[in-house]
Motif scaffolding. Structure first.
Motif, PDB file in Angstrom:
ATOM      1  N   ALA A   1     105.907  27.975 -52.149  1.00  0.00           N
ATOM      2  CA  ALA A   1     105.652  26.899 -51.183  1.00  0.00           C
ATOM      3  C   ALA A   1     105.748  25.538 -51.889  1.00  0.00           C
ATOM      4  CB  ALA A   1     104.272  27.078 -50.537  1.00  0.00           C
ATOM      5  N   PHE A   2     105.167  25.433 -53.074  1.00  0.00           N
ATOM      6  CA  PHE A   2     105.272  24.187 -53.841  1.00  0.00           C
ATOM      7  C   PHE A   2     106.741  23.859 -54.113  1.00  0.00           C
ATOM      8  CE2 PHE A   2     100.734  24.376 -54.824  1.00  0.00           C
ATOM      9  CZ  PHE A   2     100.411  23.034 -55.011  1.00  0.00           C
ATOM     10  N   ASP A   3     107.504  24.860 -54.545  1.00  0.00           N
ATOM     11  CA  ASP A   3     108.908  24.616 -54.893  1.00  0.00           C
ATOM     12  C   ASP A   3     109.733  24.221 -53.667  1.00  0.00           C
ATOM     13  OD1 ASP A   3     108.324  25.180 -57.539  1.00  0.00           O
ATOM     14  OD2 ASP A   3     108.867  27.291 -57.384  1.00  0.00           O
TER      15      ASP A   3
ATOM     16  N   PRO B   1     111.391  22.313 -61.657  1.00  0.00           N
ATOM     17  CA  PRO B   1     110.540  23.090 -60.765  1.00  0.00           C
ATOM     18  C   PRO B   1     109.589  22.187 -59.985  1.00  0.00           C
ATOM     19  CG  PRO B   1     109.742  23.259 -63.033  1.00  0.00           C
ATOM     20  CD  PRO B   1     110.941  22.368 -63.067  1.00  0.00           C
ATOM     21  N   GLY B   2     109.396  22.540 -58.721  1.00  0.00           N
ATOM     22  CA  GLY B   2     108.711  21.645 -57.804  1.00  0.00           C
ATOM     23  C   GLY B   2     107.219  21.493 -58.012  1.00  0.00           C
ATOM     24  N   GLY B   3     106.555  22.554 -58.478  1.00  0.00           N
ATOM     25  CA  GLY B   3     105.095  22.508 -58.603  1.00  0.00           C
ATOM     26  C   GLY B   3     104.601  21.337 -59.454  1.00  0.00           C
TER      27      GLY B   3
ATOM     28  N   ALA C   1      98.237  25.894 -63.251  1.00  0.00           N
ATOM     29  CA  ALA C   1      98.381  24.657 -64.035  1.00  0.00           C
ATOM     30  C   ALA C   1      98.155  23.431 -63.154  1.00  0.00           C
ATOM     31  CB  ALA C   1      99.773  24.597 -64.663  1.00  0.00           C
ATOM     32  N   ASN C   2      98.039  23.621 -61.843  1.00  0.00           N
ATOM     33  CA  ASN C   2      97.904  22.483 -60.915  1.00  0.00           C
ATOM     34  C   ASN C   2      96.553  21.778 -61.068  1.00  0.00           C
ATOM     35  OD1 ASN C   2      96.949  21.595 -57.924  1.00  0.00           O
ATOM     36  ND2 ASN C   2      99.115  21.220 -58.251  1.00  0.00           N
ATOM     37  N   SER C   3      96.609  20.457 -61.249  1.00  0.00           N
ATOM     38  CA  SER C   3      95.380  19.679 -61.526  1.00  0.00           C
ATOM     39  C   SER C   3      94.345  19.807 -60.420  1.00  0.00           C
ATOM     40  CB  SER C   3      95.684  18.187 -61.670  1.00  0.00           C
ATOM     41  OG  SER C   3      96.935  17.965 -62.174  1.00  0.00           O
TER      42      SER C   3
ATOM     43  N   CYS D   1      98.802  29.131 -68.653  1.00  0.00           N
ATOM     44  CA  CYS D   1      98.977  29.503 -67.242  1.00  0.00           C
ATOM     45  C   CYS D   1     100.432  29.820 -66.920  1.00  0.00           C
ATOM     46  CB  CYS D   1      98.528  28.360 -66.324  1.00  0.00           C
ATOM     47  SG  CYS D   1      96.749  28.123 -66.310  1.00  0.00           S
ATOM     48  N   THR D   2     101.357  29.010 -67.450  1.00  0.00           N
ATOM     49  CA  THR D   2     102.765  29.268 -67.153  1.00  0.00           C
ATOM     50  C   THR D   2     103.270  30.360 -68.109  1.00  0.00           C
ATOM     51  OG1 THR D   2     103.221  27.330 -68.490  1.00  0.00           O
ATOM     52  CG2 THR D   2     103.331  27.027 -66.135  1.00  0.00           C
ATOM     53  N   ASP D   3     104.452  30.896 -67.799  1.00  0.00           N
ATOM     54  CA  ASP D   3     104.922  32.086 -68.519  1.00  0.00           C
ATOM     55  C   ASP D   3     104.984  31.878 -70.030  1.00  0.00           C
ATOM     56  OD1 ASP D   3     105.037  33.336 -66.139  1.00  0.00           O
ATOM     57  OD2 ASP D   3     107.225  33.277 -65.926  1.00  0.00           O
TER      58      ASP D   3
ATOM     59  N   SER E   1     101.380  32.421 -58.584  1.00  0.00           N
ATOM     60  CA  SER E   1     102.574  32.126 -59.383  1.00  0.00           C
ATOM     61  C   SER E   1     103.749  31.864 -58.447  1.00  0.00           C
ATOM     62  CB  SER E   1     102.867  33.301 -60.315  1.00  0.00           C
ATOM     63  OG  SER E   1     103.297  34.398 -59.552  1.00  0.00           O
ATOM     64  N   GLY E   2     104.943  31.809 -59.034  1.00  0.00           N
ATOM     65  CA  GLY E   2     106.128  31.545 -58.227  1.00  0.00           C
ATOM     66  C   GLY E   2     106.449  32.692 -57.279  1.00  0.00           C
ATOM     67  N   GLY E   3     106.067  33.898 -57.658  1.00  0.00           N
ATOM     68  CA  GLY E   3     106.414  35.061 -56.834  1.00  0.00           C
ATOM     69  C   GLY E   3     105.225  35.747 -56.199  1.00  0.00           C
ATOM     70  N   HIS E   4     103.999  35.397 -56.595  1.00  0.00           N
ATOM     71  CA  HIS E   4     102.817  36.139 -56.138  1.00  0.00           C
ATOM     72  C   HIS E   4     101.643  35.239 -55.805  1.00  0.00           C
ATOM     73  CE1 HIS E   4     105.262  39.064 -58.246  1.00  0.00           C
ATOM     74  NE2 HIS E   4     104.718  39.962 -57.451  1.00  0.00           N
TER      75      HIS E   4
ATOM     76  N   ILE F   1     105.201  17.931 -57.705  1.00  0.00           N
ATOM     77  CA  ILE F   1     104.252  17.623 -56.623  1.00  0.00           C
ATOM     78  C   ILE F   1     102.898  17.242 -57.224  1.00  0.00           C
ATOM     79  CG2 ILE F   1     102.894  18.659 -54.733  1.00  0.00           C
ATOM     80  CD1 ILE F   1     105.337  19.867 -53.672  1.00  0.00           C
ATOM     81  N   ASP F   2     102.485  17.975 -58.233  1.00  0.00           N
ATOM     82  CA  ASP F   2     101.213  17.698 -58.912  1.00  0.00           C
ATOM     83  C   ASP F   2     101.172  16.228 -59.373  1.00  0.00           C
ATOM     84  OD1 ASP F   2      98.879  17.901 -60.366  1.00  0.00           O
ATOM     85  OD2 ASP F   2      99.494  19.627 -61.560  1.00  0.00           O
ATOM     86  N   ARG F   3     102.250  15.785 -60.025  1.00  0.00           N
ATOM     87  CA  ARG F   3     102.308  14.408 -60.544  1.00  0.00           C
ATOM     88  C   ARG F   3     102.322  13.394 -59.410  1.00  0.00           C
ATOM     89  NH1 ARG F   3     105.804  16.727 -64.293  1.00  0.00           N
ATOM     90  NH2 ARG F   3     107.611  16.251 -63.010  1.00  0.00           N
TER      91      ARG F   3
END
Ligand code: KG4
Ligand code: ZN
Length: 335
Positions: free
Chosen positions: A169-171, A182-184, A272-274, A299-301, A140-143, A187-189
Motif C-alpha cells: 500500500a505504501f509503495d 521504494p515508496g515506503g 522502519a516507518n517513523s 527491520c529491512t531485509d 513488509s512489502g509482501g505480508h 512517504i515516511d520522509r
C-alpha cells in the motif's frame, strides 16, 4: 574471530543481496547488505529477472566481505543458512544454491530459513532476553501478519491482510503521489512535512477481528487526488500513513490484550516507518507492554536475521536436507 558458534547467513529473497556472520544467535560479527534499489528504481519496482542476475553477480563478493569483516574463514563457521522463502523464486535459488555449495565445501550443515520468521528474530538479535508470550506485528512489502508467539518457535496466526500488504500500500500510494521507488521511505520522509489530520482516509476493518485490508485506502487516495489535483502531497502522505498506522497499532494492541502478551514486537520493512515506531512505543507505555522494535537497518531485509534464526532452528530441528528447495509461497512457520 571471537569464540562461540558462528553461522553464516545469506539473504536473496527480493532485491537485497546480503550475507552476515552471527555468533551464538545474538552477536553480529558482520552484516553486509548490497541493495539493488538503483537497478530497479527506473522500472518503479523489482524486476525479478534482473534481481536474480544481480544476485548471481553479487553473492560471492558479498559473502567474502561478510567473512572478512567477521575475521573468519569459511571452515570456521558452524553452519551456513539461507532464506528458502517466501520471495522471488529465481532470487531465492541463488542464495539457497550458494549456501548449499559453501556448506558442502566446508563440511558444515545447511539450514533453510523462513524469511518471515527471520524478520521476527531480528528483534531477538538486539534484545536476546525477549520473553514470550508476545504479539508480533509483521509488516513488509509482501505480508501483514499478526501472530501470537507462545514460546520460541511456537506461533499462532491471529490475522493477516485480505488484499494488499501494508508495504505494498505504501509503495502503490507513493507511485500515485509521484514519489520514487521504494515508496515506503519516501512517504515516511514527505509525511514529516504534512498534517496527518488533514484528510480522513478510511480505516478499513478497524473495529472487527484481526484481519487487515489496505486496498480501500489506496483507492481513496486515488479518488482524492483526482478530485483535488492541487492537493498538498505532504498532507496526503501524512494522512494516508496515519490511516495505515492507526489500524495496525489498534489491532496489535487489541491482540496483545486478548492473548495476555508481555510484549509487542514490530518487524518487517514497514517497521522502519517513523510514525509506526513512535505509535507502537507509545502504545506499549500506555498498556504496560514491553516493546521490541528493532533498529531500522535490522527491520529491512538483511542476513543477520537469517543467521540468528538459523541458530535457534538448528537446535530445534537440526540441519535442513540438501534436497530441500526454495519455496516462493512459504507461510509463517506453523500457522
Ligand atoms: O521486509 P522488506 O525489506 O522486504 C520484504 O520482505 O517485503 O520490506 C519492504 C517494504 C517495502 O514495501 C517498503 O516500501 C517498506 O517495506 N518500507 C517502508 C519504510 N521502509 C521500508 N514503509 C514505510 N516506511 C518506511 N520507512
Ligand atoms: Zn523482508
Amino acid at each position: 574471530m571471537s569464540s562461540g558458534e558462528a553461522i553464516l547467513g545469506i539473504e536473496t529473497s527480493c532485491d537485497e543481496t546480503a550475507a552476515a556472520v552471527v555468533v551464538d544467535g545474538t552477536r553480529v560479527a558482520s552484516s553486509v547488505v548490497s541493495s539493488q534499489v538503483d537497478l530497479h528504481a527506473r522500472f518503479g519496482g523489482v524486476v525479478p529477472e534482473l534481481a536474480s542476475r544481480a544476485h548471481v553477480e553479487l553473492i560471492n563478493p558479498v559473502v567474502a566481505e561478510a567473512l572478512l569483516e567477521a575475521g573468519c574463514s569459511g571452515p570456521d563457521v558452524a553452519a551456513v543458512a539461507a532464506t528458502v522463502g517466501p520471495g522471488l523464486v529465481g532470487a531465492l535459488l541463488v542464495g539457497v544454491s550458494a549456501a548449499k555449495a559453501f556448506a558442502l565445501a566446508w563440511g558444515v550443515p545447511f539450514v533453510g530459513v523462513n524469511h518471515l520468521e527471520a524478520h521476527l528474530y531480528a528483534a531477538f538479535l538486539e534484545e536476546p532476553d525477549l520473553a514470550p508470550p508476545l504479539v508480533l506485528l509483521l509488516v513488509s512489502g509482501g505480508h501483514t501478519l499478526l501472530v501470537a508467539m507462545d514460546d520460541h518457535l511456537r506461533y499462532r496466526l491471529l490475522g493477516s491482510t485480505i488484499d494488499d500488504a501494508a508495504g505494498e500500500a505504501f509503495d502503490k500510494v507513493a507511485r500515485l503521489l509521484g514519489l520514487p521507488y521504494p515508496g515506503g521511505p519516501a512517504i515516511d520522509r514527505l509525511a514529516l512535512e504534512g498534517d496527518r489530520t488533514a484528510i480522513a482516509f478510511p480505516r478499513a476493518m478497524h473495529d472487527d477481528g484481526y484481519d487487515f485490508s489496505f486496498s480501500g485506502v489506496k483507492t481513496s487516495v486515488l479518488t482524492y487526488l483526482r478530485k483535488h489535483p492541487d492537493a498538498n502531497v505532504a498532507d496526503v502522505a501524512a494522512s494516508f500513513q496515519e490511516a495505515v498506522v492507526d489500524v495496525l497499532v489498534t489491532k496489535a494492541r487489541r491482540a496483545a490484550r486478548d492473548v495476555g502478551a508481555n510484549g509487542l514486537c514490530l518487524a518487517g520493512g514497514v517497521a522502519a516507518n517513523s510514525a509506526l515506531r513512535e505509535r507502537v512505543l507509545d502504545a506499549c507505555i500506555a498498556d504496560g507492554l514491553r516493546p521490541f522494535v528493532p533498529s531500522r537497518t535490522m527491520c529491512t531485509d538483511n542476513a543477520a536475521m537469517v543467521a540468528a534464526t538459523a541458530w535457534y532452528r538448528l537446535r530445534a530441528d537440526g540441519p535442513t536436507s540438501m534436497a530441500a528447495g526454495a519455496d516462493p509461497a512459504l507461510r509463517f512457520p506453523g500457522v
